[in-house]
Design a protein around this motif. Structure first.
Motif, PDB file in Angstrom:
ATOM      1  N   LEU A 100      33.612 -30.579 -27.890  1.00  0.00           N
ATOM      2  CA  LEU A 100      34.841 -31.550 -27.464  1.00  0.00           C
ATOM      3  C   LEU A 100      35.046 -31.190 -26.034  1.00  0.00           C
ATOM      4  O   LEU A 100      35.551 -29.846 -25.457  1.00  0.00           O
ATOM      5  CB  LEU A 100      35.919 -31.539 -28.516  1.00  0.00           C
ATOM      6  N   CYS A 152      37.214 -33.644 -24.396  1.00  0.00           N
ATOM      7  CA  CYS A 152      38.120 -34.883 -23.652  1.00  0.00           C
ATOM      8  C   CYS A 152      39.406 -34.543 -23.099  1.00  0.00           C
ATOM      9  O   CYS A 152      39.793 -34.749 -22.248  1.00  0.00           O
ATOM     10  CB  CYS A 152      38.379 -35.967 -24.861  1.00  0.00           C
ATOM     11  N   THR A 161      35.438 -37.921 -26.592  1.00  0.00           N
ATOM     12  CA  THR A 161      33.975 -37.428 -26.173  1.00  0.00           C
ATOM     13  C   THR A 161      33.201 -37.984 -27.101  1.00  0.00           C
ATOM     14  O   THR A 161      33.202 -37.863 -28.492  1.00  0.00           O
ATOM     15  CB  THR A 161      34.246 -35.620 -26.533  1.00  0.00           C
ATOM     16  N   SER A 174      29.074 -37.261 -27.803  1.00  0.00           N
ATOM     17  CA  SER A 174      28.289 -36.227 -27.373  1.00  0.00           C
ATOM     18  C   SER A 174      27.170 -35.943 -28.677  1.00  0.00           C
ATOM     19  O   SER A 174      27.008 -36.593 -29.541  1.00  0.00           O
ATOM     20  CB  SER A 174      29.081 -34.711 -27.284  1.00  0.00           C
ATOM     21  N   ASN A 216      32.586 -38.901 -21.746  1.00  0.00           N
ATOM     22  CA  ASN A 216      33.862 -38.868 -22.388  1.00  0.00           C
ATOM     23  C   ASN A 216      34.437 -40.383 -21.593  1.00  0.00           C
ATOM     24  O   ASN A 216      34.041 -40.687 -20.735  1.00  0.00           O
ATOM     25  CB  ASN A 216      34.780 -37.774 -21.516  1.00  0.00           C
ATOM     26  N   GLY A 264      35.553 -32.788 -34.010  1.00  0.00           N
ATOM     27  CA  GLY A 264      34.615 -31.615 -33.700  1.00  0.00           C
ATOM     28  C   GLY A 264      33.591 -31.280 -34.766  1.00  0.00           C
ATOM     29  O   GLY A 264      34.008 -31.684 -36.006  1.00  0.00           O
ATOM     30  N   SER A 296      39.058 -37.531 -31.638  1.00  0.00           N
ATOM     31  CA  SER A 296      38.867 -36.768 -30.313  1.00  0.00           C
ATOM     32  C   SER A 296      37.369 -36.970 -30.014  1.00  0.00           C
ATOM     33  O   SER A 296      37.110 -36.696 -28.664  1.00  0.00           O
ATOM     34  CB  SER A 296      39.255 -35.279 -30.658  1.00  0.00           C
ATOM     35  N   GLY A 297      36.497 -36.960 -30.802  1.00  0.00           N
ATOM     36  CA  GLY A 297      35.038 -36.886 -30.783  1.00  0.00           C
ATOM     37  C   GLY A 297      34.156 -37.702 -31.697  1.00  0.00           C
ATOM     38  O   GLY A 297      34.650 -37.881 -32.831  1.00  0.00           O
ATOM     39  N   LEU A 321      30.042 -37.402 -32.532  1.00  0.00           N
ATOM     40  CA  LEU A 321      29.253 -36.625 -32.348  1.00  0.00           C
ATOM     41  C   LEU A 321      27.878 -37.157 -33.032  1.00  0.00           C
ATOM     42  O   LEU A 321      27.912 -37.348 -34.222  1.00  0.00           O
ATOM     43  CB  LEU A 321      29.322 -34.851 -32.650  1.00  0.00           C
TER      44      LEU A 321
END
Ligand code: SF4
Ligand code: SF4
Length: 426
Positions: A153, A155, A273, A275, A284, A314, A333-334, A336
């Motif tokens: 993460l 961001c 984020t 990723s 981001n 995360g 927040s992310g 993945l």
């Protein structure tokens, strides 16, 4: 990322009571217009992320894995992201002003509530509730969480670098809303550029200090961060940071507060984020809430290879997804996208009683014992082992050489205890 033509906006995007829809199918809405009102004090309103027409109100898949009352908005007939004319002007919060220093604490808190702001670090706790501590709980310190300790993460890091002025303005507004003289921004030492930039921005403000923290998971957990920055120890649950005179807010939340109070922008977008090795172009991105994951994948160049696992949040505390049509929510927040290589075999084996999980637990719990009690259905024993204190950081499961599903059992145990409490009070 450009606004999508269709958003799915869940009404449960925060801790507490879900919001209640105040729009119906066929309604035309402006960007930012409220579409759901808070369902109680611990709740938050929800706003239209795009202009358009409400085409559905009802249950839709939530990233949390359950059906959730949602509002679907589609850009239509010259109204929406692609419109060149005919779109109603964006709705903005009445009363917002760059002259916020003249506002009272109550006015600031009310604006933050109307903006639907919740903690953007992942917990999504309504911000106005934290700004309204009960009588008898004096607060003397605001802690701003810029630790961002989970791998992958970034961001918050980008927000600290690219929206430094908004973060610092948000910290000042939050300080005023709380009536505290001092704020500390805690940033992990592996982000020296963010520490330098925030330090420069706060140089003339002796009420805000920027402190570099040790790089250590889970440094960004509220209790751990308070202890690292102040030495104060938050008591075990139901103890809260306000029991030691502290309120914690995330850096992204501070920036959202600044946008709401100074420019009247409700919370209907956030930085996420994207990723993992399975996504073609890790980035981001600032996205509208309600954007389906597939749109974000397309914007990030598509999938480089089929993902073995997709995680929202995360890698330590996030949750796996099974559906790419679910939308981004305020807590995202992310995203993945992991290849098989990034997801080691997680087949659980017998516990070898090595004790590593207990040694690694930042709260000194006994994860193997708690998980065992949940597995055999002894919820009272799990409670006696303080299952409710677990913050689900995932450290125990990460360190276990036998791949025991420790944090998963904790989550299951907490859910069963919650159900049991509901049944007993029914
Ligand atoms: S997830 Fe595991 S390591 Fe983290 S607090 Fe809970 S029991 Fe402890
Ligand atoms: S780390 Fe895993 S194997 Fe070791 S005691 Fe804990 S649960 Fe058992």
């Amino acid at each position: 990322m450009p606004a999508p033509c269709r958003v799915v906006v869940p009404l449960r995007q925060h801790l507490g009571a879900p919001a209640k829809a105040i729009v119906a199918v066929g309604d035309r809405v402006a960007e930012g217009q409220p579409i759901a009102e808070p369902g109680g004090f611990v709740s938050a309103p929800v706003h239209a992320p795009i202009a358009g027409e409400v085409t559905f109100v009802g249950p839709r898949a939530h990233p949390g894995g359950f059906p959730c009352e949602s509002v679907v908005i589609e850009a239509r007939d010259g109204v929406g992201p692609a419109a060149t004319d005919g779109a109603p002007p964006p709705w903005r919060l009445p009363g917002a002003s760059a002259d916020w220093e003249r506002m009272t604490r109550a006015e600031l808190t009310a604006l933050i509530r109307e903006a639907g702001i919740v903690g953007l670090g992942g917990a999504a706790f309504p911000t106005h509730v934290k700004l309204s501590p009960p009588a008898g709980k004096p607060i003397d310190l605001l802690v701003i969480n810029g630790a961002e300790c989970e791998p992958f993460l970034t961001c918050d890091h980008r927000v600290m670098l690219e929206e430094t002025a908004a973060v610092v303005t948000g910290v000042r507004i939050l300080k005023r809303a709380l009536g505290v003289p001092r704020a500390i921004i805690g940033v992990e030492g592996n982000k020296p550029d963010a520490i330098a930039r925030l330090g420069e921005a706060c140089a003339l403000d002796d009420g805000i200090e920027v402190v570099a923290c040790r790089v250590k998971y889970p440094q960004g957990a509220e209790k751990q961060l308070i202890n690292a920055l102040t030495g104060r120890e938050v008591p075990p649950p139901p103890g809260l940071p306000l029991d030691v005179g502290v309120v914690v807010q995330n850096v992204g939340t501070a920036a959202a507060v600044a946008r709401a109070v100074t420019a009247g922008l409700p919370l209907y977008e956030r930085v996420v984020t994207v990723s993992g090795s399975a996504i073609a172009r890790p980035s981001n991105v600032r996205v509208r809430i309600g954007t389906p994951l597939r749109d974000i994948i397309d914007f990030c160049g598509g999938l480089a290879s089929p993902p073995a696992k997709v995680v929202m949040g995360g890698p330590m505390m996030g949750a796996s997804l099974t559906d790419l049509d679910v939308p981004v929510v305020k807590a995202t927040s992310g995203l993945l996208f992991f290849t098989r290589h990034e997801c080691p075999d997680s087949t659980p084996h017998a516990c070898i009683r090595c004790g590593r999980c207990g040694e690694a637990c930042p709260l000194c719990l006994q994860p193997s014992e708690i998980a065992l009690r949940v597995e055999i259905g002894d919820l009272d024993a799990a409670q006696a082992l303080h299952i409710q204190e677990c913050m689900e950081c995932g450290t125990c499961a990460y360190i276990c050489p036998s791949n025991r599903w420790l944090v998963q059992q904790v989550r299951l145990g907490k859910a069963k205890l919650h159900d049991r409490k509901q049944q007993r009070s029914a």
